[in-house]
Design an enzyme around this catalytic site. Structure first.
Site, PDB file in Angstrom:
ATOM      1  N   THR A 177      -1.328  -5.230   3.045  1.00 41.25           N
ATOM      2  CA  THR A 177      -1.675  -4.847   1.675  1.00 41.25           C
ATOM      3  C   THR A 177      -0.549  -4.087   0.989  1.00 41.25           C
ATOM      4  O   THR A 177      -0.342  -4.228  -0.215  1.00 41.25           O
ATOM      5  CB  THR A 177      -2.951  -3.976   1.687  1.00 41.25           C
ATOM      6  OG1 THR A 177      -4.023  -4.763   2.201  1.00 41.25           O
ATOM      7  CG2 THR A 177      -3.326  -3.492   0.296  1.00 41.25           C
TER       8      THR A 177
ATOM      9  N   THR B  42      -3.259  -3.349   7.843  1.00 39.14           N
ATOM     10  CA  THR B  42      -4.081  -2.442   8.646  1.00 39.14           C
ATOM     11  C   THR B  42      -5.075  -3.181   9.542  1.00 39.14           C
ATOM     12  O   THR B  42      -5.490  -2.645  10.568  1.00 39.14           O
ATOM     13  CB  THR B  42      -4.878  -1.479   7.737  1.00 39.14           C
ATOM     14  OG1 THR B  42      -5.645  -2.251   6.814  1.00 39.14           O
ATOM     15  CG2 THR B  42      -3.959  -0.546   6.979  1.00 39.14           C
TER      16      THR B  42
HETATM   17  N1  ASN Z   1      -5.840  -7.491   4.944  1.00 33.95           N
HETATM   18  C1  ASN Z   1      -4.831  -6.476   4.949  1.00 33.95           C
HETATM   19  C2  ASN Z   1      -3.958  -6.712   6.186  1.00 33.95           C
HETATM   20  O1  ASN Z   1      -4.324  -6.325   7.258  1.00 33.95           O
HETATM   21  C3  ASN Z   1      -5.436  -5.102   4.960  1.00 33.95           C
HETATM   22  C4  ASN Z   1      -4.458  -3.962   4.747  1.00 33.95           C
HETATM   23  O2  ASN Z   1      -3.284  -4.046   5.030  1.00 33.95           O
HETATM   24  N2  ASN Z   1      -4.929  -2.821   4.258  1.00 33.95           N
HETATM   25  O3  ASN Z   1      -2.929  -7.337   6.083  1.00 33.95           O
END
Ligand code: ASN
Length: 361
Positions: free
Chosen positions: A33, A108
């Site tokens: 993200t 994440t």
């Molecule tokens: N969908 C994203 C990922 O894991 C979530 C994030 O980075 N906050 O790439």
């Protein structure tokens, strides 16, 4: 096919590092993200990290020399696979001598798996490898990217004030002001900034006005040469028990062709049904050489096989007790240990033993 690490260009970011001996940090951007933008369909999708120095002017104030390495195809971390872990391990190995520490910008969602995997692949690690990311893109006005990334870079460069030795020679996850050991991290939040929890182990550092390291909790191993492992067994599965699970489901998972290991997510302190059909299914898998690693569904506490009648049979079947390991660390530990090509006795020994701080001995 993964590129050759030597072919990926490094872009130095303008910072305030004037001293010739200013710490050097390699920032590897994998996606997540942090670097996303809304696409034509209205979905958040990975993008190239455009001019990070413009998006984060605070980077220029760091007294560090930072080089950015962007992977050719940034991804949402839901698409991360073992081949990516092997490549990132090679990448860090390739640049190991030239940098004091490494920061991996990562989504994440699967960050805890990736941090655990890299913990196993990078044996005798003597420098920090800090995973971080964000819950909001770096361009969003309330993004947590700035706060996470600036401190992650400081941690990757940190040295003991008196001894001048590396402060955190470990793989860690730094998020929302807390540094967590890579093999103890778990994503617990999708909406708040405090996305990670350190499971069954104290955080390695906390960031407030100052950076407070818990030196007693940080692993300090005798110096050794970094060994970058390049094999992971992908024939693994996770079987999460629930009241009402049927023989068909258990047999289907444990009967997957080529299965070499399975994390058994059990109840409480490692308990499971004592029904004959269930134990027979486990026994058949064991006879076919499938390794079973018992991990509790509880987020705190540990597996103690034999404490209850409902776990005694598991030990008799040769199920390995996972102690207080997370599922994320257990899956990657199975991949790593089963990829080493060892005999039965050694596999059992390594699965039950602490390798990278993932269990409390
Ligand atoms: N969908 C994203 C990922 O894991 C979530 C994030 O980075 N906050 O790439």
């Amino acid at each position: 096919m993964a590129p050759d690490p030597a072919d990926l260009p490094l872009a130095p970011l303008p910072t305030q590092a004037t001293a010739a001996d200013a710490p050097r940090v390699l920032l590897v951007y994998t996606g997540g993200t942090v670097g996303m933008a809304v696409n034509a369909a209205g979905e958040l999708a990975p993008m190239e990290l455009q001019r990070l120095d413009r998006q984060m002017p605070e980077l220029a104030r760091l007294p560090l020399r930072v080089s950015l390495l962007s992977l050719p195809e940034p991804m949402d971390s839901s698409n991360v696979a073992p081949a990516d872990w092997l490549f990132w391990a090679r990448l860090i190995g390739h640049h190991y001598a030239d940098f004091d520490g490494f920061v991996v910008l990562h989504g994440t969602d699967t960050m805890a798996y990736s941090a655990a995997a890299l913990s196993y692949l990078l044996e005798h690690l003597g420098k920090p490898v800090v995973f971080t990311g964000a819950q909001l893109p770096v361009g969003a006005s309330r993004s947590d990217a700035q706060r996470n990334l600036v401190t992650a870079l400081e941690i990757a460069a940190a040295r003991h004030p008196c001894a001048s030795t590396v402060r955190v020679p470990e793989v860690g996850v730094f998020f929302n002001d807390v540094l967590i050991r890579g093999t103890r991290a778990k994503k617990v939040e999708s909406q708040q900034f405090a996305a990670f929890k350190s499971e069954n182990y104290p955080p390695l550092a906390r960031a407030g006005i100052g950076l407070e390291f818990s030196d007693a909790s940080i692993r300090r191993l005798p110096a050794g040469r970094l060994r970058v492992h390049q094999r992971l067994e992908t024939g693994v599965a996770v079987l999460r028990l629930f009241p009402g699970i049927t023989a068909a489901v258990v047999d289907a998972v444990l009967g997957v062709p080529g299965l070499r290991g399975c994390v058994l997510e059990t109840y409480g302190s490692g308990n499971a049904p004592t029904a004959a059909w269930f134990l027979a299914s486990l026994a058949r898998a064991r006879q076919r050489g499938v390794w079973l690693l018992n991990v509790s569904q509880c987020v705190e506490g540990r597996v103690v096989q034999g404490k209850y009648q409902t776990s005694a049979a598991l030990a008799d079947l040769g199920v390995v007790g996972g102690n207080d390991i997370t599922t994320e660390a257990a899956v990657t530990k199975l991949m790593f240990v089963l990829g080493l090509g060892l005999d039965e006795a050694r596999i059992r020994q390594l699965l039950g033993q602490d390798l990278r701080g993932e269990i409390t001995p």
